[in-house]
Design a protein around this motif. Sequence first.
Motif, PDB file in Angstrom:
ATOM      1  N   THR A  72       0.838  -1.199   0.000  1.00 36.23           N
ATOM      2  CA  THR A  72       0.000   0.000   0.000  1.00 36.23           C
ATOM      3  C   THR A  72       0.870   1.245   0.000  1.00 36.23           C
ATOM      4  OG1 THR A  72      -1.676  -1.176   1.293  1.00 36.23           O
ATOM      5  CG2 THR A  72      -1.861   1.220   1.180  1.00 36.23           C
ATOM      6  N   PHE A 131       0.507   5.686  -0.554  1.00 38.23           N
ATOM      7  CA  PHE A 131      -0.460   6.770  -0.403  1.00 38.23           C
ATOM      8  C   PHE A 131       0.004   7.983  -1.206  1.00 38.23           C
ATOM      9  CE2 PHE A 131      -2.424   4.545   3.069  1.00 38.23           C
ATOM     10  CZ  PHE A 131      -1.380   3.848   3.646  1.00 38.23           C
ATOM     11  N   TYR A 178      -0.502  12.085  -1.548  1.00 41.81           N
ATOM     12  CA  TYR A 178      -0.977  13.298  -0.891  1.00 41.81           C
ATOM     13  C   TYR A 178      -0.730  14.489  -1.809  1.00 41.81           C
ATOM     14  CZ  TYR A 178      -0.837  10.663   3.543  1.00 41.81           C
ATOM     15  OH  TYR A 178      -1.034   9.743   4.549  1.00 41.81           O
ATOM     16  N   THR A 215      -5.406   6.050  -1.856  1.00 41.30           N
ATOM     17  CA  THR A 215      -4.603   4.935  -1.364  1.00 41.30           C
ATOM     18  C   THR A 215      -4.391   3.976  -2.512  1.00 41.30           C
ATOM     19  OG1 THR A 215      -5.558   5.178   0.834  1.00 41.30           O
ATOM     20  CG2 THR A 215      -4.488   3.085   0.328  1.00 41.30           C
ATOM     21  N   THR A 221       2.668  -0.046  13.972  1.00 42.18           N
ATOM     22  CA  THR A 221       2.949   1.315  14.393  1.00 42.18           C
ATOM     23  C   THR A 221       2.360   2.351  13.445  1.00 42.18           C
ATOM     24  OG1 THR A 221       5.013   1.431  13.153  1.00 42.18           O
ATOM     25  CG2 THR A 221       5.138   0.580  15.385  1.00 42.18           C
ATOM     26  N   TYR A 222       1.998   1.945  12.252  1.00 45.53           N
ATOM     27  CA  TYR A 222       1.383   2.825  11.264  1.00 45.53           C
ATOM     28  C   TYR A 222       2.260   4.013  10.874  1.00 45.53           C
ATOM     29  CZ  TYR A 222      -2.720   0.100  12.457  1.00 45.53           C
ATOM     30  OH  TYR A 222      -3.581  -0.927  12.687  1.00 45.53           O
ATOM     31  N   GLU A 223       3.545   3.925  11.114  1.00 44.58           N
ATOM     32  CA  GLU A 223       4.438   4.993  10.660  1.00 44.58           C
ATOM     33  C   GLU A 223       4.505   4.960   9.143  1.00 44.58           C
ATOM     34  OE1 GLU A 223       7.414   4.594  14.509  1.00 44.58           O
ATOM     35  OE2 GLU A 223       8.164   4.293  12.487  1.00 44.58           O
ATOM     36  N   GLN A 224       4.481   6.135   8.553  1.00 39.57           N
ATOM     37  CA  GLN A 224       4.604   6.240   7.105  1.00 39.57           C
ATOM     38  C   GLN A 224       5.870   6.999   6.765  1.00 39.57           C
ATOM     39  OE1 GLN A 224       1.166   7.599   4.954  1.00 39.57           O
ATOM     40  NE2 GLN A 224      -0.230   6.252   6.035  1.00 39.57           N
ATOM     41  N   TYR A 225       6.501   6.569   5.688  1.00 42.88           N
ATOM     42  CA  TYR A 225       7.712   7.227   5.207  1.00 42.88           C
ATOM     43  C   TYR A 225       7.383   7.892   3.879  1.00 42.88           C
ATOM     44  CZ  TYR A 225       9.873   4.647   8.942  1.00 42.88           C
ATOM     45  OH  TYR A 225      10.183   4.161  10.180  1.00 42.88           O
ATOM     46  N   PHE A 226       7.820   9.126   3.779  1.00 41.54           N
ATOM     47  CA  PHE A 226       7.433   9.935   2.628  1.00 41.54           C
ATOM     48  C   PHE A 226       8.540  10.029   1.592  1.00 41.54           C
ATOM     49  CE2 PHE A 226       3.404  11.759   3.890  1.00 41.54           C
ATOM     50  CZ  PHE A 226       3.387  11.487   5.243  1.00 41.54           C
ATOM     51  N   GLY A 227       8.103  10.099   0.344  1.00 40.02           N
ATOM     52  CA  GLY A 227       9.031  10.431  -0.721  1.00 40.02           C
ATOM     53  C   GLY A 227       9.363  11.908  -0.640  1.00 40.02           C
ATOM     54  N   SER A 263      -2.968   5.921  17.151  1.00 40.27           N
ATOM     55  CA  SER A 263      -1.547   6.222  17.279  1.00 40.27           C
ATOM     56  C   SER A 263      -1.285   7.663  16.843  1.00 40.27           C
ATOM     57  CB  SER A 263      -0.683   5.235  16.490  1.00 40.27           C
ATOM     58  OG  SER A 263      -1.149   5.096  15.175  1.00 40.27           O
ATOM     59  N   PHE A 283       1.801  10.847  16.089  1.00 40.42           N
ATOM     60  CA  PHE A 283       3.168  11.110  15.662  1.00 40.42           C
ATOM     61  C   PHE A 283       3.416  12.605  15.574  1.00 40.42           C
ATOM     62  CE2 PHE A 283       3.520   6.737  14.359  1.00 40.42           C
ATOM     63  CZ  PHE A 283       2.273   6.400  13.864  1.00 40.42           C
ATOM     64  N   TYR A 317       5.743  14.872  13.043  1.00 41.43           N
ATOM     65  CA  TYR A 317       6.594  14.910  11.863  1.00 41.43           C
ATOM     66  C   TYR A 317       7.186  16.311  11.761  1.00 41.43           C
ATOM     67  CZ  TYR A 317       5.120  10.486   9.669  1.00 41.43           C
ATOM     68  OH  TYR A 317       4.902   9.160   9.365  1.00 41.43           O
ATOM     69  N   GLU A 358       9.666  17.021   1.973  1.00 42.84           N
ATOM     70  CA  GLU A 358       8.662  16.105   2.470  1.00 42.84           C
ATOM     71  C   GLU A 358       8.686  16.039   3.988  1.00 42.84           C
ATOM     72  OE1 GLU A 358      11.551  15.325   1.381  1.00 42.84           O
ATOM     73  OE2 GLU A 358      12.290  13.415   2.195  1.00 42.84           O
ATOM     74  N   PRO A 359       7.584  15.630   4.618  1.00 47.57           N
ATOM     75  CA  PRO A 359       7.582  15.449   6.078  1.00 47.57           C
ATOM     76  C   PRO A 359       8.489  14.279   6.455  1.00 47.57           C
ATOM     77  CG  PRO A 359       5.346  15.516   5.195  1.00 47.57           C
ATOM     78  CD  PRO A 359       6.273  15.364   4.036  1.00 47.57           C
ATOM     79  N   LEU A 385       9.486  11.745   9.800  1.00 47.94           N
ATOM     80  CA  LEU A 385       9.060  11.341  11.125  1.00 47.94           C
ATOM     81  C   LEU A 385      10.055  11.811  12.177  1.00 47.94           C
ATOM     82  CD1 LEU A 385       7.056   9.695  12.840  1.00 47.94           C
ATOM     83  CD2 LEU A 385       8.555   7.722  12.494  1.00 47.94           C
ATOM     84  N   SER A 440       7.301   9.030  17.367  1.00 42.42           N
ATOM     85  CA  SER A 440       5.974   8.543  17.705  1.00 42.42           C
ATOM     86  C   SER A 440       5.655   9.030  19.117  1.00 42.42           C
ATOM     87  CB  SER A 440       5.934   7.028  17.658  1.00 42.42           C
ATOM     88  OG  SER A 440       6.303   6.567  16.380  1.00 42.42           O
ATOM     89  N   ASN A 443      -3.531   8.822  13.833  1.00 48.95           N
ATOM     90  CA  ASN A 443      -3.942   7.662  13.042  1.00 48.95           C
ATOM     91  C   ASN A 443      -5.175   7.021  13.661  1.00 48.95           C
ATOM     92  OD1 ASN A 443      -4.018   4.808  12.134  1.00 48.95           O
ATOM     93  ND2 ASN A 443      -2.235   5.478  10.975  1.00 48.95           N
ATOM     94  N   ALA A 451      -5.503   1.421  10.655  1.00 49.51           N
ATOM     95  CA  ALA A 451      -5.294   1.059   9.244  1.00 49.51           C
ATOM     96  C   ALA A 451      -4.579   2.197   8.541  1.00 49.51           C
ATOM     97  CB  ALA A 451      -6.618   0.712   8.572  1.00 49.51           C
ATOM     98  N   LEU A 482      -4.580   8.321   8.226  1.00 49.77           N
ATOM     99  CA  LEU A 482      -3.697   9.307   8.851  1.00 49.77           C
ATOM    100  C   LEU A 482      -4.278  10.696   8.647  1.00 49.77           C
ATOM    101  CD1 LEU A 482       0.103   8.748   8.091  1.00 49.77           C
ATOM    102  CD2 LEU A 482      -1.100   8.512  10.251  1.00 49.77           C
TER     103      LEU A 482
END
Lengths: 118, 109
Positions: free
Chosen positions: A32, A34, A36, A49, A104-110, B32, B34, B36, B43-44, B46, B49, B91, B94, B97
């Motif tokens: 998955t 995303f 933005y 998504t 943890t649902y952490e997302q990493y961005f481009g 959850s 965070f 950022y 870009e943002p 992290l 947390s 969050n 799922a 966000l």
Amino acid sequence: GAVVSQHPSWVICKSGTSVKIECRSLDFQATTMFWYRQFPKQSLMLMATSNEGSKATYEQGVEKDKFLINHASLTLSTLTVTSAHPEDSSFYICSARDPGTSGTYEQYFGPGTRLTVT
Amino acid sequence: RKEVEQDPGPFNVPEGATVAFNCTYSNSASQSFFWYRQDCRKEPKLLMSVYSSGNEDGRFTAQLNRASQYISLLIRDSKLSDSATYLCVVNLGANNLFFGTGTRLTVIP
């Protein structure tokens, strides 16, 4: 953290043309991703998504026929802005979750793609 | 009502100062949280947390108050390199966000 790349980082196009933006997860597989969009001095707004091997899920108000998303592999998702207009000028950012950090649902961005439509 | 609300600032603080940002969220089912950091035209990324017990990473301390539905970020001994926009992110589980509009910090020499 996980690495996500985007290409191109910056593009200028004429009104009416289409622009494709690529998003790649470099050191992990992302089922998955995303997409933005961020207008100046505003927060990131989720557009859609992208699901590997299936159709993307679009947020309310986002035209799926205008913003075409293809997630053909576990490391690549593309966003095509079709028939771009000046109001589509924005900062487009993709992100992905690293399954290694599940829960943890952490997302990493481009790094983002700055689109300017003239 | 917005899912996530932040004071946009700007916060202009001298080097070495301590600065705190708050963020409120509207959905009590949020799972959850965070912080950022986003630099101009970037870009943002992290920062950290936020856990229920609170957590600290060097000069940065994050706190979560579920009862009042807010999270905070404390930056001690501010550096020039801390100048950025700090985004509060919540969050709902799922892939849901939600981003705040960000609080802009400028650390002044």
